[in-house]
Design an enzyme around this catalytic site. Structure first.
Site, PDB file in Angstrom:
ATOM      1  CB  ILE A 163     -55.710  -2.379 -37.969  1.00  0.00           C
ATOM      2  CG1 ILE A 163     -55.351  -3.087 -36.658  1.00  0.00           C
ATOM      3  CG2 ILE A 163     -56.951  -1.500 -37.811  1.00  0.00           C
ATOM      4  CD1 ILE A 163     -54.809  -2.167 -35.585  1.00  0.00           C
ATOM      5  CG  ASN A 171     -58.811   3.143 -43.068  1.00  0.00           C
ATOM      6  OD1 ASN A 171     -59.273   3.727 -44.035  1.00  0.00           O
ATOM      7  ND2 ASN A 171     -58.892   3.603 -41.834  1.00  0.00           N
ATOM      8  CB  CYS A 186     -48.393  -4.783 -41.429  1.00  0.00           C
ATOM      9  SG  CYS A 186     -48.421  -4.392 -43.188  1.00  0.00           S
ATOM     10  CD  GLU A 206     -45.838  -8.306 -40.336  1.00  0.00           C
ATOM     11  OE1 GLU A 206     -46.989  -7.789 -40.279  1.00  0.00           O
ATOM     12  OE2 GLU A 206     -45.428  -8.895 -41.341  1.00  0.00           O
TER      13      GLU A 206
END
Length: 141
Positions: free
Chosen positions: A48, A50, A58, A60
């Site tokens: 995700i 920004n 991340c 993970e």
């Protein structure tokens, strides 16, 4: 004994499904991940982005945070998938977050061509800093 207990295909499928949800308006670099908890539950996560790049998360860590927030802290494996020919390895921050849950975690990587690699977290992050390091805090600082 294989800690995955036949969950590898389901784990990778969840990571691929999560990759479709990646929010990557800047890099266009989609990553999907999925965590397998000891109880057999699978939690997917995507990267995700920004506009303030430091606030990016991340895939993970997204998957790990979902697992923990749902009460599954005993992580057995984590799968990471991407679109590239190269394998996508977890970054240092993700490796450190994973270390909180055990160096025996199996990390499965699948590239855009469907080729796979397997590692343990201990292989990817030897000599990690964990809670055992906090037990012997020096006095007088």
């Amino acid at each position: 004994m294989d800690l995955l207990n036949g969950y590898e295909e389901d784990l990778l499928a969840a990571a691929k499904e999560s990759k479709k949800k990646a929010y990557v308006p800047y890099s266009k670099f989609r990553v999907g991940a999925a965590v397998l908890a000891e109880d057999g539950k699978i939690f997917g996560g995507c990267n995700i982005e920004n506009a303030s790049y430091g606030a990016t998360n991340c895939a993970e860590r997204t998957a790990i945070f979902k697992s923990v927030s749902e009460g599954s802290v005993n992580i057995v494996a984590l799968a990471i998938v991407g679109d590239n020919e190269d394998f996508i390895y977890p970054c240092g921050i993700c490796r450190q977050v994973m270390a909180e849950f055990g160096e025996e975690i199996i990390v499965i990587l699948e590239n855009g061509e469907g080729k796979r690699k397997r590692h343990t977290l201990g292989e990817l992050l030897p000599h990690s800093f964990t809670n055992k390091d906090l037990k012997e805090v020096p006095r007088g600082i």
